[in-house]
Design a protein around this motif. Structure first.
Motif, mmCIF file in Angstrom:
data_model
loop_
_atom_site.group_PDB
_atom_site.id
_atom_site.type_symbol
_atom_site.label_atom_id
_atom_site.label_comp_id
_atom_site.label_asym_id
_atom_site.label_seq_id
_atom_site.Cartn_x
_atom_site.Cartn_y
_atom_site.Cartn_z
ATOM 1 N N GLY A 264 42.510 51.839 41.965
ATOM 2 C CA GLY A 264 41.339 50.988 41.780
ATOM 3 C C GLY A 264 41.169 50.559 40.337
ATOM 4 N N GLY A 265 41.349 51.480 39.409
ATOM 5 C CA GLY A 265 41.258 51.147 37.990
ATOM 6 C C GLY A 265 42.319 50.152 37.576
ATOM 7 N N PHE A 266 43.511 50.334 38.094
ATOM 8 C CA PHE A 266 44.595 49.392 37.800
ATOM 9 C C PHE A 266 44.266 47.996 38.320
ATOM 10 N N LEU A 267 43.760 47.929 39.559
ATOM 11 C CA LEU A 267 43.413 46.630 40.138
ATOM 12 C C LEU A 267 42.282 45.949 39.373
ATOM 13 N N VAL A 268 41.330 46.724 38.897
ATOM 14 C CA VAL A 268 40.256 46.146 38.075
ATOM 15 C C VAL A 268 40.850 45.563 36.794
ATOM 16 N N GLY A 269 41.753 46.290 36.163
ATOM 17 C CA GLY A 269 42.395 45.790 34.951
ATOM 18 C C GLY A 269 43.184 44.508 35.197
ATOM 19 N N GLY B 38 42.555 42.351 37.580
ATOM 20 C CA GLY B 38 41.560 41.314 37.823
ATOM 21 C C GLY B 38 40.929 40.800 36.549
ATOM 22 N N VAL B 39 40.649 41.696 35.631
ATOM 23 C CA VAL B 39 40.072 41.291 34.341
ATOM 24 C C VAL B 39 41.061 40.419 33.574
ATOM 25 N N HIS B 40 42.322 40.798 33.624
ATOM 26 C CA HIS B 40 43.342 40.019 32.911
ATOM 27 C C HIS B 40 43.465 38.615 33.493
ATOM 28 N N PHE B 41 43.652 38.526 34.804
ATOM 29 C CA PHE B 41 43.870 37.220 35.419
ATOM 30 C C PHE B 41 42.579 36.426 35.582
ATOM 31 N N GLY B 42 41.441 37.108 35.608
ATOM 32 C CA GLY B 42 40.159 36.417 35.730
ATOM 33 C C GLY B 42 39.617 35.930 34.408
ATOM 34 N N GLY B 43 40.280 36.250 33.333
ATOM 35 C CA GLY B 43 39.860 35.769 32.026
ATOM 36 C C GLY B 43 38.620 36.471 31.492
ATOM 37 N N GLY B 44 38.389 37.703 31.906
ATOM 38 C CA GLY B 44 37.234 38.447 31.406
ATOM 39 C C GLY B 44 36.629 39.301 32.494
#
Length: 92
Positions: free
Chosen positions: A38-43, A45-51
């Motif tokens: 879950g932590g990896f997926l959040v990271g 998402g933050v990277h590809f979501g631009g924030g």
């Protein structure tokens, strides 16, 4: 420097509390692997979501950024689907 201070505090604060004789009880209802994934997926998402979602939701929408409106709508839709599947399909 601030990252090192943050990590030191995140690790050191619970240790100081335990040294003070207080019990810290953690009750996490999922396996450790699920937390790591879950932590990896959040990271990711933050990277590809631009924030982060908070940044898009608070600052981006306040600036009337179309990208932030799309990002927040995507975050919210994903959260709604995740909760529905977890509670009503999987039975969590």
């Amino acid at each position: 420097k601030w990252r090192a201070a943050f990590l030191a505090g995140a690790i050191g604060a619970p240790l100081l509390i335990q040294l003070a004789g207080k019990d810290i009880e953690f009750n996490v209802p999922v396996p450790t692997l699920a937390l790591v994934v879950g932590g990896f997926l959040v990271g990711v998402g933050v990277h590809f979501g631009g924030g982060c979602p908070s940044g898009h939701g608070i600052c981006g929408i306040a600036r009337l950024s179309p990208r932030s409106f799309v990002a927040v709508a995507t975050f919210m839709a994903t959260a709604i689907v995740t909760v529905f599947v977890t509670r009503h399909v999987i039975g969590g």
